[in-house]
Design an enzyme around this catalytic site. Sequence first.
Site, PDB file in Angstrom:
ATOM      1  N   SER A  54      -8.518   4.842   2.998  1.00  0.00           N
ATOM      2  CA  SER A  54      -7.510   4.307   3.940  1.00  0.00           C
ATOM      3  C   SER A  54      -6.299   5.228   4.145  1.00  0.00           C
ATOM      4  CB  SER A  54      -7.040   2.912   3.486  1.00  0.00           C
ATOM      5  OG  SER A  54      -8.126   2.038   3.374  1.00  0.00           O
ATOM      6  N   ASN A  77      -4.486  -9.092  -0.664  1.00  0.00           N
ATOM      7  CA  ASN A  77      -3.470 -10.151  -0.591  1.00  0.00           C
ATOM      8  C   ASN A  77      -3.886 -11.232   0.415  1.00  0.00           C
ATOM      9  OD1 ASN A  77      -1.957  -8.566  -2.271  1.00  0.00           O
ATOM     10  ND2 ASN A  77      -0.440  -7.970  -0.746  1.00  0.00           N
ATOM     11  N   GLY A  78      -4.390 -10.784   1.578  1.00  0.00           N
ATOM     12  CA  GLY A  78      -4.788 -11.727   2.629  1.00  0.00           C
ATOM     13  C   GLY A  78      -5.928 -12.620   2.165  1.00  0.00           C
ATOM     14  N   HIS A  93       0.942 -11.915   0.101  1.00  0.00           N
ATOM     15  CA  HIS A  93       1.839 -10.773  -0.146  1.00  0.00           C
ATOM     16  C   HIS A  93       2.888 -11.137  -1.196  1.00  0.00           C
ATOM     17  CE1 HIS A  93      -0.132  -8.590   2.957  1.00  0.00           C
ATOM     18  NE2 HIS A  93       0.361  -9.289   3.964  1.00  0.00           N
ATOM     19  N   ARG A 121     -12.974   2.453   0.222  1.00  0.00           N
ATOM     20  CA  ARG A 121     -12.308   3.288   1.230  1.00  0.00           C
ATOM     21  C   ARG A 121     -11.049   3.906   0.646  1.00  0.00           C
ATOM     22  NH1 ARG A 121     -13.558  -0.989   4.929  1.00  0.00           N
ATOM     23  NH2 ARG A 121     -11.669  -2.146   4.408  1.00  0.00           N
ATOM     24  N   ASP A 161      -4.985  -3.938  -2.525  1.00  0.00           N
ATOM     25  CA  ASP A 161      -5.670  -4.627  -1.424  1.00  0.00           C
ATOM     26  C   ASP A 161      -6.090  -6.044  -1.844  1.00  0.00           C
ATOM     27  OD1 ASP A 161      -6.706  -4.915   1.099  1.00  0.00           O
ATOM     28  OD2 ASP A 161      -8.565  -3.844   0.679  1.00  0.00           O
ATOM     29  N   LEU A 174       9.604   6.194 -16.053  1.00  0.00           N
ATOM     30  CA  LEU A 174       8.556   6.133 -15.027  1.00  0.00           C
ATOM     31  C   LEU A 174       9.089   6.481 -13.637  1.00  0.00           C
ATOM     32  CD1 LEU A 174       5.663   5.066 -14.093  1.00  0.00           C
ATOM     33  CD2 LEU A 174       6.801   2.876 -13.722  1.00  0.00           C
TER      34      LEU A 174
HETATM   35  C1  FPP Z   1      -3.117  -5.123   1.526  1.00  0.00           C
HETATM   36  O1  FPP Z   1      -3.643  -6.421   1.478  1.00  0.00           O
HETATM   37  C2  FPP Z   1      -1.720  -5.153   1.129  1.00  0.00           C
HETATM   38  C3  FPP Z   1      -0.687  -4.757   1.907  1.00  0.00           C
HETATM   39  C4  FPP Z   1      -0.864  -4.227   3.275  1.00  0.00           C
HETATM   40  C5  FPP Z   1       0.705  -4.877   1.448  1.00  0.00           C
HETATM   41  C6  FPP Z   1       0.962  -4.662   0.001  1.00  0.00           C
HETATM   42  C7  FPP Z   1       2.189  -5.378  -0.338  1.00  0.00           C
HETATM   43  C8  FPP Z   1       2.445  -5.999  -1.503  1.00  0.00           C
HETATM   44  C9  FPP Z   1       1.569  -5.916  -2.687  1.00  0.00           C
HETATM   45  C10 FPP Z   1       3.676  -6.809  -1.602  1.00  0.00           C
HETATM   46  C11 FPP Z   1       4.697  -6.293  -2.526  1.00  0.00           C
HETATM   47  C12 FPP Z   1       5.132  -4.916  -2.226  1.00  0.00           C
HETATM   48  C13 FPP Z   1       6.408  -4.505  -2.259  1.00  0.00           C
HETATM   49  C14 FPP Z   1       6.712  -3.072  -2.203  1.00  0.00           C
HETATM   50  C15 FPP Z   1       7.513  -5.458  -2.362  1.00  0.00           C
HETATM   51  P1  FPP Z   1      -4.247  -7.057   2.797  1.00  0.00           P
HETATM   52  O2  FPP Z   1      -3.184  -7.877   3.433  1.00  0.00           O
HETATM   53  O3  FPP Z   1      -4.825  -6.000   3.684  1.00  0.00           O
HETATM   54  O4  FPP Z   1      -5.373  -7.970   2.204  1.00  0.00           O
HETATM   55  P2  FPP Z   1      -6.778  -8.360   2.886  1.00  0.00           P
HETATM   56  O5  FPP Z   1      -7.571  -7.073   3.010  1.00  0.00           O
HETATM   57  O6  FPP Z   1      -7.386  -9.316   1.925  1.00  0.00           O
HETATM   58  O7  FPP Z   1      -6.454  -8.970   4.224  1.00  0.00           O
END
Ligand code: FPP
Length: 257
Positions: free
Chosen positions: A207, A33-34, A48, A205, A31, A142
Site C-alpha cells: 500500500s 479498523n473499518g 479508528h 499488500r 489495517d 523511542l
Molecule cells: C486502516 O484501517 C487504518 C487507517 C486508514 C487509519 C489508522 C488510524 C488509526 C489506527 C487511528 C489512530 C491513529 C492516530 C495517529 C491517532 P481501515 O479503515 O482501512 O480498515 P478496513 O480495511 O477494515 O476498512
Amino acid sequence: MWQEKRYNSNNMIEKAIDKSRIPQHIAIIMDGNGRWASKRLLPRTMGHRAGMGALKTIVKACNELKVPYLTVFAFSTENWKRPVIEVDFLMRLLIEFLHKELTELHENNVRIHIFGDYGEIPMDCQIEIKEALHLTQNNSGLVFNIALNYGARQEIIEAVKQLSQRVTTQDIKPEDINEEVFSQLLYSGTMPDPDLLIRTAGEMRISNFMLWQIAYTEIVVCDTLWPDFTRADLIQAIKEYQSRDRRFGGLGQGSAD
Ligand code: FPP
C-alpha cells in the site's frame, strides 16, 4: 486468540523473544479498523477510535522493549479519497491522541517525528503536531514516526526533485549519487531501514508504504484486526522475525558450502 492461548502470562510472553536481537526499526500498517467496527455494527469511526487505543499500547510496548524506531502508517496520500466525515474524524483523532498522550510520551523520553507533508492537513492539527515535535525534539528514547499524508512514491519523487535541483546548481555530481545520498533525502533520513514490517488484518499488500526503505525488511502479516492488536501480538511478530534467516541477497547461515 492464538497469542493468548500460547502465552498465559506477561512473563512467558517476554521470555519468548531474544532481548539482544530486538528489531531496530519496526514499521506497522495498522489495517482493519473499518472491519473491526463493521463486525460490531458500529460506524467505521469507532474502529479508528479503538485503533487509537491499540496504538497507545504498542508505542508503550516498543518503548519498554527498547525498540529504537517505530513507524506507523496513520494516513496515506490516498486516504483523502475516503468520505469527508471519516477524514475529519481521523484528523480530530490525531489531535486527541497528541493532546492526551503528549505529556506521557514526553515523560517517557519518546521523540515524535512525522513522515509526510503535514502542511496539507487542517491548521489545528498542524499546530498540535508542531507542539509535539518541539516538545520532544531532544528526547533520546523511542523515535515514534507517524506517517501522515504519506505516500512512498511521492516521497521518492520529492527526493528525485531535490537531487535534480542539486545537480542543476552543481552542488552534487550525478556520479556521486548513491543509495546513501538518496536515502538521506527521504523522511527517514539517517534512520535505519525497518527490520520488521507488520501488517494487520491479513491483506498481503504494501500500500505505497516505505517502498525504498523496506527493500530487505522482514514482513509479518497477521489476521488480527488493528484495534485487537496487543502487546502479545507484537511479541509474537518479533518472535517470528527472530526466526527468519536474513540473507540480504547473500547466502544464509544455514546454507551448504
Ligand atoms: C486502516 O484501517 C487504518 C487507517 C486508514 C487509519 C489508522 C488510524 C488509526 C489506527 C487511528 C489512530 C491513529 C492516530 C495517529 C491517532 P481501515 O479503515 O482501512 O480498515 P478496513 O480495511 O477494515 O476498512
